[in-house]
Design a protein around this motif. Structure first.
Motif, mmCIF file in Angstrom:
data_model
loop_
_atom_site.group_PDB
_atom_site.id
_atom_site.type_symbol
_atom_site.label_atom_id
_atom_site.label_comp_id
_atom_site.label_asym_id
_atom_site.label_seq_id
_atom_site.Cartn_x
_atom_site.Cartn_y
_atom_site.Cartn_z
ATOM 1 N N ILE A 195 130.993 39.140 5.847
ATOM 2 C CA ILE A 195 129.975 40.313 5.420
ATOM 3 C C ILE A 195 130.326 40.279 7.632
ATOM 4 C CG2 ILE A 195 128.793 40.375 3.684
ATOM 5 C CD1 ILE A 195 125.966 39.329 5.496
ATOM 6 N N THR A 196 128.985 41.601 7.590
ATOM 7 C CA THR A 196 129.846 41.575 9.346
ATOM 8 C C THR A 196 127.400 42.077 9.479
ATOM 9 O OG1 THR A 196 129.387 44.226 9.141
ATOM 10 C CG2 THR A 196 131.662 43.322 9.111
ATOM 11 N N ILE A 197 126.922 41.857 10.932
ATOM 12 C CA ILE A 197 125.210 42.361 11.217
ATOM 13 C C ILE A 197 124.923 43.907 10.485
ATOM 14 C CG2 ILE A 197 124.526 43.387 13.392
ATOM 15 C CD1 ILE A 197 125.468 40.289 14.882
ATOM 16 N N ASP A 198 126.269 44.472 10.243
ATOM 17 C CA ASP A 198 126.309 46.049 10.196
ATOM 18 C C ASP A 198 125.638 46.005 8.662
ATOM 19 O OD1 ASP A 198 126.080 47.315 12.203
ATOM 20 O OD2 ASP A 198 128.243 48.238 12.038
ATOM 21 N N THR A 199 126.679 44.566 7.890
ATOM 22 C CA THR A 199 125.851 45.525 5.933
ATOM 23 C C THR A 199 124.602 44.483 5.863
ATOM 24 O OG1 THR A 199 128.634 44.004 6.184
ATOM 25 C CG2 THR A 199 127.308 43.981 4.694
ATOM 26 N N VAL A 200 124.723 43.928 7.196
ATOM 27 C CA VAL A 200 123.161 42.986 6.523
ATOM 28 C C VAL A 200 121.904 44.254 6.826
ATOM 29 C CG1 VAL A 200 121.487 41.709 6.952
ATOM 30 C CG2 VAL A 200 123.776 40.972 6.939
ATOM 31 N N ILE A 201 122.129 45.225 8.078
ATOM 32 C CA ILE A 201 121.367 46.554 8.428
ATOM 33 C C ILE A 201 121.626 47.288 8.191
ATOM 34 C CG2 ILE A 201 120.791 47.891 10.962
ATOM 35 C CD1 ILE A 201 121.538 45.449 12.807
ATOM 36 N N ASN A 202 122.282 48.149 7.639
ATOM 37 C CA ASN A 202 122.721 49.289 7.176
ATOM 38 C C ASN A 202 122.670 48.677 4.867
ATOM 39 O OD1 ASN A 202 122.722 50.868 9.150
ATOM 40 N ND2 ASN A 202 125.216 49.958 9.310
ATOM 41 N N SER A 203 121.760 47.653 4.784
ATOM 42 C CA SER A 203 121.638 47.652 3.764
ATOM 43 C C SER A 203 120.840 47.810 3.195
ATOM 44 C CB SER A 203 122.290 46.047 2.954
ATOM 45 O OG SER A 203 121.461 45.385 3.401
ATOM 46 N N THR A 204 120.425 48.759 1.289
ATOM 47 C CA THR A 204 118.956 48.751 0.972
ATOM 48 C C THR A 204 117.404 47.508 1.101
ATOM 49 O OG1 THR A 204 120.353 48.978 -0.574
ATOM 50 C CG2 THR A 204 118.162 49.215 -1.256
ATOM 51 N N MET A 205 116.890 48.484 1.979
ATOM 52 C CA MET A 205 115.706 47.843 2.327
ATOM 53 C C MET A 205 114.947 47.148 1.341
ATOM 54 S SD MET A 205 113.535 47.302 4.721
ATOM 55 C CE MET A 205 114.138 47.984 5.849
ATOM 56 N N VAL A 206 114.703 46.096 1.132
ATOM 57 C CA VAL A 206 113.783 45.159 -0.030
ATOM 58 C C VAL A 206 112.137 45.273 0.204
ATOM 59 C CG1 VAL A 206 113.226 43.519 -1.504
ATOM 60 C CG2 VAL A 206 115.792 44.555 -0.491
ATOM 61 N N ALA A 207 112.205 44.760 1.225
ATOM 62 C CA ALA A 207 110.424 44.419 1.834
ATOM 63 C C ALA A 207 110.421 44.961 3.521
ATOM 64 C CB ALA A 207 110.008 43.672 1.818
ATOM 65 N N ASN A 208 110.392 45.533 3.757
ATOM 66 C CA ASN A 208 110.316 45.680 4.830
ATOM 67 C C ASN A 208 109.935 44.816 6.299
ATOM 68 O OD1 ASN A 208 111.181 47.712 7.733
ATOM 69 N ND2 ASN A 208 109.181 48.984 7.707
ATOM 70 N N PRO A 209 110.463 44.257 7.256
ATOM 71 C CA PRO A 209 111.882 44.807 7.965
ATOM 72 C C PRO A 209 112.890 43.516 7.374
ATOM 73 C CG PRO A 209 111.542 42.560 9.231
ATOM 74 C CD PRO A 209 109.866 42.622 8.201
ATOM 75 N N LEU A 210 113.049 43.352 5.885
ATOM 76 C CA LEU A 210 113.782 42.652 5.113
ATOM 77 C C LEU A 210 114.315 43.379 4.079
ATOM 78 C CD1 LEU A 210 112.265 39.396 3.843
ATOM 79 C CD2 LEU A 210 113.162 39.881 6.303
ATOM 80 N N THR A 211 116.542 43.672 4.673
ATOM 81 C CA THR A 211 117.146 44.217 3.119
ATOM 82 C C THR A 211 117.281 43.093 2.434
ATOM 83 O OG1 THR A 211 118.955 43.662 4.944
ATOM 84 C CG2 THR A 211 117.356 45.805 5.280
ATOM 85 N N LEU A 212 118.377 43.600 1.246
ATOM 86 C CA LEU A 212 119.185 43.572 0.544
ATOM 87 C C LEU A 212 119.955 42.085 0.788
ATOM 88 C CD1 LEU A 212 119.801 43.335 -2.879
ATOM 89 C CD2 LEU A 212 121.802 44.591 -2.196
ATOM 90 N N PHE A 213 120.993 42.097 1.667
ATOM 91 C CA PHE A 213 121.484 40.440 2.996
ATOM 92 C C PHE A 213 120.523 40.105 3.212
ATOM 93 C CE2 PHE A 213 124.587 43.473 0.948
ATOM 94 C CZ PHE A 213 126.187 42.388 0.176
ATOM 95 N N ASP A 214 119.321 40.601 3.630
ATOM 96 C CA ASP A 214 118.337 39.567 4.598
ATOM 97 C C ASP A 214 118.137 38.656 3.253
ATOM 98 O OD1 ASP A 214 117.727 40.152 7.053
ATOM 99 O OD2 ASP A 214 117.236 41.412 6.063
ATOM 100 N N CYS A 215 118.370 39.089 1.612
ATOM 101 C CA CYS A 215 118.026 38.038 0.968
ATOM 102 C C CYS A 215 118.227 37.600 0.440
ATOM 103 C CB CYS A 215 116.906 39.248 -0.169
ATOM 104 S SG CYS A 215 116.204 40.589 0.111
ATOM 105 N N SER A 216 118.065 36.059 -0.617
ATOM 106 C CA SER A 216 118.978 35.470 -1.492
ATOM 107 C C SER A 216 118.556 36.046 -2.497
ATOM 108 C CB SER A 216 118.438 33.953 -1.345
ATOM 109 O OG SER A 216 117.187 34.139 -2.196
ATOM 110 N N PRO A 217 120.088 35.620 -3.849
ATOM 111 C CA PRO A 217 120.156 36.153 -4.415
ATOM 112 C C PRO A 217 119.660 36.065 -5.567
ATOM 113 C CG PRO A 217 121.853 35.423 -4.194
ATOM 114 C CD PRO A 217 120.532 34.971 -3.406
ATOM 115 N N ILE A 218 119.486 35.967 -6.914
ATOM 116 C CA ILE A 218 118.818 35.334 -8.806
ATOM 117 C C ILE A 218 119.976 35.490 -9.098
ATOM 118 C CG2 ILE A 218 118.309 36.204 -10.081
ATOM 119 C CD1 ILE A 218 115.959 38.419 -8.955
ATOM 120 N N THR A 219 120.223 33.478 -8.835
ATOM 121 C CA THR A 219 120.969 32.726 -9.872
ATOM 122 C C THR A 219 121.713 31.671 -10.427
ATOM 123 O OG1 THR A 219 121.139 32.275 -7.677
ATOM 124 C CG2 THR A 219 122.408 31.010 -8.049
ATOM 125 N N ASP A 220 121.936 32.261 -11.562
ATOM 126 C CA ASP A 220 122.006 30.865 -13.060
ATOM 127 C C ASP A 220 122.922 29.722 -11.685
ATOM 128 O OD1 ASP A 220 121.157 32.207 -13.994
ATOM 129 O OD2 ASP A 220 123.157 32.875 -14.786
#
Ligand code: COA
Length: 384
Positions: free
Chosen positions: A186-211
């Motif tokens: 991914i690129t820096i733009d991917t992270v910055i422009n992804s959906t806001m989850v909890a300001n300032p953290l966007t989707l790509f600042d978060c670890s996912p839900i995983t098995d």
């Protein structure tokens, strides 16, 4: 301390709708057994990290599940310390060997998270916070780490681009790890422009839900030498802090992480300068910044410089999270600590393929429970 590693095993991380909790655990156990070349009957005890089996799968007594899988009747217990469950289980296994109660121990981490909704998982994970102070007020884990991010950014002027680079680097490594949940760059733009989850953290600042699940088989030095083990664990340290952020002395460091790291280095007789790579807890991008400083790989407030100068890639001066970290490899919470151990052993054996750290001799794993209420650090060393 010199605890030998006989074998490692890991499942593919991700949305594993093809396998249940039991199957994932069995898969990792059999892979580790196969790698170790020992017979399952040689195992003296099993420790298995699991956090939310009771909530997400309605399954407790994971200890007995681990022995049932191998048709054994030996001592076997489940260990829980939120996202640090796997590392704490490893520490329990090491303690069993150090005390002389066991010679060979299997340690697992397993989690099945994607069978229930994101809302249910978010509530379950919040059990690792302080229910009275934080959960009751409606905080979630993205929210807690967003508060840490705000405090750090305010104090040290960490730029949005530098924070995003943590995730960019982890996806770069994940793209080179066949076990990773996300294998795309991914690129820096991917992270910055992804959906806001909890300001300032966007989707790509978060670890996912995983098995996923991971296993490691360890033994005392005598057996490990006989089995020609290449990799040894030379330190295991655990430290704790308050459950809630509100009661911490400072929001600008994870104190438990720093104490665990200092104790681990003392046990191993090393300084942070001797570390060739680290697998750290990046449940959110900001958590990796705190981890790097807790491990002494950067001064307080200066971790960002390592990211701006791209030193944290596998071939840089300070490789961090060559597995892809929690961000790209995935975060099946209690399996993460053992995944970190598996990656450390893989690197020290020289089996890291396209993400191999050149001349790796000493590696560190740093696993955190909650927002820093528990921290567990292990030192791994190549000894051949
Ligand atoms: N990074 C990148 N992509 C992600 C992602 C992540 N963390 N989480 C989900 N996605 C992707 C999915 O693959 C999916 O992509 P697709 O549409 O191409 O298939 C899409 O985003 C939607 O996935 P979904 O599962 O519906 O996301 P969600 O909104 O339910 O969950 C989060 C997203 C961020 C809320 C969730 O991943 C989360 O809670 N993460 C933090 C977990 C946590 O707190 N762990 C403990 C830390 S201590």
């Amino acid at each position: 301390m010199k605890i030998g590693v006989l074998g490692i095993g890991i499942t593919k991380f991700g949305e594993r709708w093809d396998q249940g909790l039991r199957d994932l655990l069995l898969d990792a156990q059999l892979r580790a057994l196969n790698d170790s070349k020992i017979d399952s009957k040689q195992i003296d005890a099993i420790y298995t990290g699991n956090m939310i089996g009771g909530i997400a799968s309605g399954q407790l007594q994971i200890g007995s599940m681990a022995t049932e899988n191998l048709n054994l009747h030996i001592p076997s217990i489940r260990v829980e310390g939120a996202c640090a469950s796997g590392s704490i289980a490893l520490r329990e296994g090491i303690n069993a060997i150090e005390s002389g109660q066991a010679e060979i121990v299997m340690v697992n981490g397993v989690e099945k998270m994607t069978d229930v909704s994101t809302e249910q998982i978010t509530t379950a994970l919040m059990g690792a916070g302080d229910e009275e102070i934080e959960g009751f007020a409606g905080l979630t884990f993205p929210g807690l780490y967003a508060l840490l991010a705000k405090a750090y950014i305010h104090e040290y002027d960490l730029s949005r681009e530098t924070l995003a680079e943590v995730s960019v680097k982890n996806h770069f490594h994940g793209a080179r790890n066949s076990y990773a949940q996300f294998q795309s760059e991914i690129t820096i733009d991917t992270v910055i422009n992804s959906t806001m989850v909890a300001n300032p953290l966007t989707l790509f600042d978060c670890s996912p839900i995983t098995d996923g699940a991971a296993s490691i088989i360890i033994a005392n030095e005598k057996i490990a030498k006989k089995m020609n083990s290449e990799v040894y664990i030379t330190a295991s340290a655990l430290a704790t802090d308050t459950l809630s952020l509100a009661k911490r002395e400072s929001l600008l460091e994870l104190k438990a992480g720093r104490i665990a790291a200092e104790n681990a280095y003392k046990q191993a007789g090393i300084t942070s300068k001797e570390i060739n790579f680290a697998e750290v807890h990046d449940c959110f991008s900001i958590a990796e910044i705190y981890a790097v400083e807790a491990l002494g790989l950067a001064k307080r407030g200066e971790a960002g410089k390592l990211y701006d100068s791209k030193q944290t890639y596998f071939d840089g001066d300070k490789p961090i999270n060559t597995s892809g970290g929690l961000k790209a490899c995935g975060h099946p919470v209690a399996a993460t600590g053992i995944k970190q151990a598996v990656e450390a052993v893989t690197q020290l054996r020289g089996e890291g393929g396209k993400r191999q750290v050149p001349n790796a001799l000493t590696g560190v794993t740093y696993n955190v429970g909650g927002s820093g209420a528990t921290a567990c650090v292990h030192v791994f060393k190549k000894m051949k």
